[in-house]
Design an enzyme around this catalytic site. Structure first.
Site, short mmCIF file in Angstrom:
data_model
loop_
_atom_site.label_atom_id
_atom_site.label_comp_id
_atom_site.label_asym_id
_atom_site.label_seq_id
_atom_site.Cartn_x
_atom_site.Cartn_y
_atom_site.Cartn_z
CE LYS A 96 -4.24 -1.93 2.19
NZ LYS A 96 -3.80 -3.37 1.83
CD GLU A 119 -5.04 5.34 4.47
OE1 GLU A 119 -4.65 4.97 3.06
OE2 GLU A 119 -6.10 5.03 4.51
CG HIS A 154 -12.64 -3.32 7.53
ND1 HIS A 154 -12.85 -2.07 7.38
CD2 HIS A 154 -12.35 -3.41 8.92
CE1 HIS A 154 -12.26 -1.21 8.42
NE2 HIS A 154 -11.91 -2.28 9.33
NE ARG A 212 -8.10 -10.07 -5.75
CZ ARG A 212 -9.48 -9.48 -5.26
NH1 ARG A 212 -10.40 -9.50 -6.09
NH2 ARG A 212 -9.53 -9.05 -4.02
#
Length: 615
Positions: free
Chosen positions: A116, A200, A235, A297
């Protein structure tokens, strides 16, 4: 075009790929574990090879066995589906090195987007907006604390190698940071072998917006518009839709253009998804949508994009992998209507969404709905793989129409004896806030009391069951309906409840634990006369520790005779990628321990018994 295709996956996505490949005249090869030998995808392929035992590490993750199967069957290409090896750059390179066509992203692109922090640095360089945060190499707790203080709370700590909701912690205040950072790193080390994190800004009203992109080997990249995947639990996506509610033309153009930039920045080829996080507190705005990550993908939710564009994305994958240009130019693509997809899981919402496994004696879906499923009636849900039974996909002219169709499809789904979230999905799709488009990632948490069905049957269910038990006034000749010599007698009756008709199946064979099953609004209710075993069950206070789900005992934290305190962890079960800790119901000692670590146990098994000091 590819002439023979090995599918390095299982279940629903394997069947989906086979369907398109067959339409294109491509021979298909399935690989499977021993427990999957009778699954529909194995039967539907032109050839099949067993590559190992049930654990994915011994079968679907065995690169050497998959490549050997490709050689043995003469496959010219490998499609990895999603999950398992689909984003494994080493496997992609091995496929290409073996002289086979890889139906997926280039290995370099997979690596570029795999971490990430590195992906975000690349996006910043490409001019793609990213969430405010810290991506630096200095990973000392003091530096991370200082960066979080500067960003302002709440913040989100994320493992750079994370995924699937693991390795993430929300921090609401400065004094919580150190403890949650340590917890995040422990989970990241256990799950990914990498403790590096990024920080973040936590978005207070987050919307999960993603854009489907496609690239070819001729330098072309297009987008197929956006999807909204904000309806999530822990999530994990539950309901996805396309397009995104509240997305105006200007904002759509900005976010889709940013997605194409992101794909071009890594020389992308094939199907990919650029995921964005949006601050929906004041509606969707171009200046409040930021890059989050890229999935290199095909996505589980690709059918909603297919529904609004009229394109077959698996066909696009196969053509692009074969070297053909993209089937459509950007100007040839448009949005038509609205589509929604719900993930039907084998789980029990009334018991904290614990997984449910077992035979599928009844598996019925309503007509007029696209159903992508890996199982069929007469099969089973095993504890070894993902608990998704099917995806229910609907399309309507408007969003309101699509939501109504989805709610109806979930209500009319019938599964027994495996428990599902069908009623939960029906309630979510029909909830006034969802219908109004007021969705964000906190929707389920906010409205949980409205969405989770009651554990006990409603008066309508009891009335319907009573009517079914006394069909047509107890006429003795009617009571013999369904009788056949040497066959299991089964009666089905139609019961009217609140204007709807619901099937009631009544097995009467020896060994059945109920006289019938009533299917109502996505739920399945067994019914029948009281039984002795129902009246003689133990109480919650008897100290019996029972398995709440079928699974494997992965940890035994107690020993016979050991003193325990209320709430202390005793054992840990694992099934379908979920862990469940079992705790002591009161202070006492371990009077009995019935299992050892590694044992596979069915639901309801006595694992241990805790006794009070008086016993």
């Amino acid at each position: 075009m590819i002439d023979s295709l090995l599918i390095a996956n299982r279940g629903e996505i394997a069947r989906r790929i086979i369907r398109t490949a067959r339409a294109l005249g491509i021979r298909t090869i399935a690989v499977h574990s021993d427990v999957d030998a009778a699954m529909p995808f194995v039967r539907e392929a032109d050839a099949a090879v067993c590559i190992g035992t049930a654990p994915a590490a011994d079968s679907y993750l065995r690169q050497d066995r998959i490549l050997a199967a490709a050689r043995e069957t003469g496959a010219s290409a490998i499609h990895p589906g999603y999950g398992f090896l689909s984003e494994n750059a080493d496997f992609a390179e091995a496929v290409i090195a073996a002289g086979l066509i890889w139906v997926g992203a280039p290995p370099a692109s997979i690596r570029a987007m795999g971490l990430k922090d590195a992906a975000k640095q690349r996006m910043i360089a490409a001019g793609v907006p990213v969430t405010p945060g810290y991506l630096g190499d200095d990973q000392s707790p003091a530096r991370l604390q200082a960066e979080a203080d500067a960003i302002g709370y709440p913040v989100l700590i994320k493992a750079v190698a994370g995924g699937g909701g693991k390795g993430m912690r929300k921090v609401d205040a400065r004094e919580e940071f150190a403890e949650l950072l340590a917890s995040c790193r422990r989970e990241a080390a256990a799950s990914f072998g990498n403790t590096q994190v990024l920080i973040e800004k936590y978005i207070l009203s987050p919307r999960h917006i993603e854009v489907q992109v496609f690239g070819d080997r001729h330098g072309q990249v297009v987008h197929l518009f956006e999807r909204d995947c904000s309806l999530q639990r822990r999530h994990q996506k539950v309901i996805e839709e396309a397009p995104a509610p509240g997305m105006d033309a200007a904002t759509r153009a900005a976010v889709c253009d940013a997605a194409v930039k992101a794909a071009r920045a890594v020389d992308y080829v094939g199907a990919g998804t650029i995921e964005f996080i949006a601050d929906g507190s004041e509606g969707l705005r171009a200046d409040r949508i930021w890059f989050m990550e890229m999935n290199t993908r095909l996505q589980v939710e690709h059918p909603v994009t297919e529904a609004i564009t009229g394109q077959d994305l698996v066909e696009w994958q196969l053509r692009v992998a074969a070297g053909e240009p993209l089937p459509r130019r950007q100007e040839d693509l448009a949005i038509h209507g609205w589509a929604m997809e719900a993930r039907l899981y084998a789980e029990n919402p009334a018991s904290g969404f614990l997984p449910s496994t077992g035979p599928l004696d009844r598996l019925h879906f309503p007509p007029g709905v696209r159903v992508d499923s890996g199982v069929e009636q007469g099969g089973a849900v095993t504890p070894y793989y993902d608990p998704m039974i099917a995806k229910l996909i609907v399309h309507g002219t408007t969003r309101r129409e699509a939501a109504a169709k989805l709610a109806a499809a979930a209500r009319d789904t019938q599964v027994w004896p495996v428990k599902t979230n069908a009623a939960f999905l029906a309630r979510a799709a029909a909830h006034p806030a969802f219908v109004a488009g007021a969705v964000d990632t906190g929707f389920i948490e906010r409205h949980g009391d409205d969405l989770i069905p009651a554990a006990d049957p409603s008066p309508a269910v009891l009335a319907a069951a009573a009517a079914a038990l006394l069909p047509e006034g107890r006429d003795p000749w009617v009571g013999l309906r369904g009788f056949r010599v040497n066959r299991t007698p089964v009666t089905s009756v139609a019961v009217a409840v609140a204007g709807s008709t619901h099937l009631v199946a009544q097995p009467r064979a020896a060994g059945h634990n109920q006289d019938g099953v009533l299917f109502l609004d996505g739920e399945a209710w067994p019914f029948g006369p009281p039984r002795a075993d129902m009246l003689a069950g133990g109480s919650e206070g008897d100290g019996a520790i029972l398995s709440p789900m079928p699974g494997r005992v992965i940890a035994v934290l107690i020993a016979p005779g050991q003193a325990v305190t209320r709430g202390e962890r005793l054992l840990v079960l694992e099934a379908m990628k979920m862990e469940q800790a079992l705790v002591a119901p009161f202070d006492g000692r371990v009077a009995e321990l019935k299992v050892a670590e590694g044992a596979q146990v069915p639901e309801g098994t006595l694992l241990a018994r805790i006794a009070t000091g008086e016993e």
